[in-house]
Write a protein that holds these residues in place. Structure first.
Motif, PDB file in Angstrom:
ATOM      1  N   SER A 177     -42.212  27.883  33.220  1.00  0.00           N
ATOM      2  CA  SER A 177     -42.713  26.642  33.821  1.00  0.00           C
ATOM      3  C   SER A 177     -43.594  26.895  35.044  1.00  0.00           C
ATOM      4  O   SER A 177     -44.217  25.971  35.571  1.00  0.00           O
ATOM      5  N   THR A 178     -43.669  28.146  35.479  1.00  0.00           N
ATOM      6  CA  THR A 178     -44.438  28.485  36.676  1.00  0.00           C
ATOM      7  C   THR A 178     -45.876  28.001  36.589  1.00  0.00           C
ATOM      8  O   THR A 178     -46.461  27.539  37.581  1.00  0.00           O
ATOM      9  N   TYR A 215     -51.533  25.227  32.448  1.00  0.00           N
ATOM     10  CA  TYR A 215     -51.620  24.982  31.009  1.00  0.00           C
ATOM     11  C   TYR A 215     -52.367  23.681  30.747  1.00  0.00           C
ATOM     12  O   TYR A 215     -53.269  23.617  29.898  1.00  0.00           O
ATOM     13  N   SER A 216     -51.982  22.640  31.463  1.00  0.00           N
ATOM     14  CA  SER A 216     -52.600  21.332  31.273  1.00  0.00           C
ATOM     15  C   SER A 216     -54.089  21.376  31.601  1.00  0.00           C
ATOM     16  O   SER A 216     -54.913  20.765  30.908  1.00  0.00           O
ATOM     17  N   LYS A 217     -54.425  22.101  32.647  1.00  0.00           N
ATOM     18  CA  LYS A 217     -55.827  22.209  33.045  1.00  0.00           C
ATOM     19  C   LYS A 217     -56.657  22.870  31.950  1.00  0.00           C
ATOM     20  O   LYS A 217     -57.743  22.400  31.601  1.00  0.00           O
ATOM     21  N   PHE A 218     -56.138  23.955  31.397  1.00  0.00           N
ATOM     22  CA  PHE A 218     -56.881  24.642  30.347  1.00  0.00           C
ATOM     23  C   PHE A 218     -57.017  23.772  29.099  1.00  0.00           C
ATOM     24  O   PHE A 218     -58.037  23.815  28.409  1.00  0.00           O
ATOM     25  N   PRO A 243     -42.709  39.761  31.973  1.00  0.00           N
ATOM     26  CA  PRO A 243     -43.805  38.802  32.170  1.00  0.00           C
ATOM     27  C   PRO A 243     -43.902  37.712  31.106  1.00  0.00           C
ATOM     28  O   PRO A 243     -44.949  37.512  30.476  1.00  0.00           O
ATOM     29  N   ILE A 244     -42.852  36.965  30.929  1.00  0.00           N
ATOM     30  CA  ILE A 244     -42.843  35.891  29.936  1.00  0.00           C
ATOM     31  C   ILE A 244     -43.827  34.788  30.324  1.00  0.00           C
ATOM     32  O   ILE A 244     -44.639  34.328  29.509  1.00  0.00           O
ATOM     33  N   ALA A 245     -43.772  34.362  31.574  1.00  0.00           N
ATOM     34  CA  ALA A 245     -44.666  33.295  32.035  1.00  0.00           C
ATOM     35  C   ALA A 245     -46.123  33.745  32.005  1.00  0.00           C
ATOM     36  O   ALA A 245     -47.018  32.963  31.647  1.00  0.00           O
TER      37      ALA A 245
END
Length: 431
Positions: free
Chosen positions: A12-13, A18-21, A58-60
């Protein structure tokens, strides 16, 4: 959580990013892809020292690469990819490495492994592999370390079966697919394939805790009875269960090696550029002039030795940038010609060797320049800059760690033989 497994970073970081892209237009050309990579690098750089110290899986960060679309930069447009050549892929790797060397490395390996079938597979295999990777937005890791014993491959009828151990794999813990490579039992013939990572037979040892490239999950892995259908054996015939000569017995089939060597050069260069940018910002805002030199200055930006050193480093990095771009265009030429000829027979040993020599030039310059710049920036920063919160050392630790992958001395020898004797580099697992 498995025994020894590290805690992962919180997906969630980067939700807002994500939304911006998603709102932004999918990159349509090289300039747009480079800009997208710069945006990702800026996000990663904002907390890179903290993440480096925490050393979480590095999941996020992989989620961020997926959301940005960077994993698809070279994928076929018909499946939703960017359709860009390697020269663009290399620039994107370089930009991401400026912000975080580990993620630049992971992206670079992904782009190499996701295009493996393009080099050693049939046209049908290359197409189906690309479709699966691009449409699912999968991240690809690899357990292909030539310094270890080869994985053993046996035949159980419809499938090939892999068994063995590798001291290093790249990004496997956070991957969707893993590239496996080994030797078919009773022969000296190698087989590449891609398998789903999430299966009991792929057992990660969770032992990556090294000086640099700390977020690459490059620890060891045990492979036990991992199966793949014969139809997924890249470049092999399902009928004869033998390599297909027009696919594998030609110089083009070894192009994966100079291609990935230039991947290395690009994230080395990105690390040097990132270090120089970060140092420049710090010097202008935080470094104090030296008051005991007999030629005292009011500001650090008037200090002769600071200006001289920045000038030297900037000139060398710019030269490395131009050399690396030139090598990338040479790689493009080979792949473009292979696409036109379909069966890739026009790429002879001399042509392949010339490209490998160009790549070796870049590898030498980027290794030497990267190590010099990332270690030397401290002389222009001052003692306060060595605080761990700044993380300036991560640039050097990253390039120092990965540049031991294969000795640069051998690349210098290749360049020397090319210059002095006109001898092209001999294809090996590292050339």
């Amino acid at each position: 959580m498995a025994v020894g497994e590290r805690e992962g970073t919180d997906p969630s970081t980067y939700t807002s990013h994500y939304s911006k892209f998603e709102r932004e237009r999918f990159p349509a050309n090289q300039a747009a892809w480079v800009k997208r990579a710069q945006d990702v690098a800026e996000i990663l750089a904002s907390d890179a020292p903290k993440r480096d110290n925490e050393n979480k899986s590095p999941i996020a960060e992989i989620g961020l690469l997926k959301a940005s679309g960077l994993l698809k930069v070279m994928g076929p447009k018909k499946y939703g990819g960017g359709g860009e050549p390697w020269s663009t892929g290399y620039k994107v790797i370089r930009e991401v490495a400026k912000g975080d060397g580990s993620l630049g490395m992971l992206l670079g390996y992904h782009l190499l492994w996701s295009t493996t079938a393009n080099v050693v597979g049939t046209e049908e295999q290359a197409d189906s592999v690309q479709q699966a990777i691009i449409e699912n937005n999968w991240f690809v890791g690899g357990a292909v370390n030539p310094r270890d014993n080869d994985l053993k491959i046996t035949d159980d009828g419809d499938n090939i079966v892999f068994n063995g151990f590798k001291n290093f794999n790249t990004g496997g813990v956070v991957s969707d697919l893993t590239v496996l490579e080994g030797v078919f039992d009773g022969t000296e013939d190698h087989i590449f394939t891609l398998v789903k990572t999430d299966q009991p037979g792929i057992q990660f040892q969770h032992n990556w805790d090294n000086v640099g490239m700390r977020l690459t999950e490059s620890g060891s892995v045990r492979i036990e009875n991992v199966k793949a259908p014969w139809s997924d054996a890249l470049g092999w015939s399902t009928e004869t269960k033998r390599p297909i000569p027009e696919v594998l017995n030609i110089p083009f089939a070894s192009m994966l090696l100079p291609t990935i060597q230039l991947v290395f050069s690009n994230f080395y260069l990105g690390l040097a550029q990132g270090a120089l940018l970060a140092a420049t910002k710090y010097t202008k805002t935080s470094t104090r002039p030296w008051p005991f030199g007999g030629d005292n200055k009011d500001t650090v930006t008037e200090e002769f030795y600071v200006l001289e050193r920045y000038g030297q480093y900037a000139a060398h990095v710019e030269a490395a940038d131009a050399l690396t771009d030139r090598a990338g265009l040479k790689i493009d030429e080979v792949y473009a010609e292979a696409d036109v000829t379909l069966h890739r027979k026009s790429i002879n040993a001399e042509r392949r060797g010339q490209v490998a020599a160009f790549v070796a030039h870049a590898k030498v310059v980027n290794t030497d320049t990267g190590l010099e710049v990332t270690s030397g920036i401290f002389e222009m920063l001052g003692s306060r800059a060595t605080s761990r919160k700044h993380g300036f050392d991560r640039f050097w630790r990253d390039i120092r760690t990965h540049s031991l992958h294969d000795p640069v001395a051998y690349k210098k020898r290749e360049v020397g033989k090319w210059q002095l004797l006109g001898e092209i580099p001999e294809p090996t697992w590292y050339t």
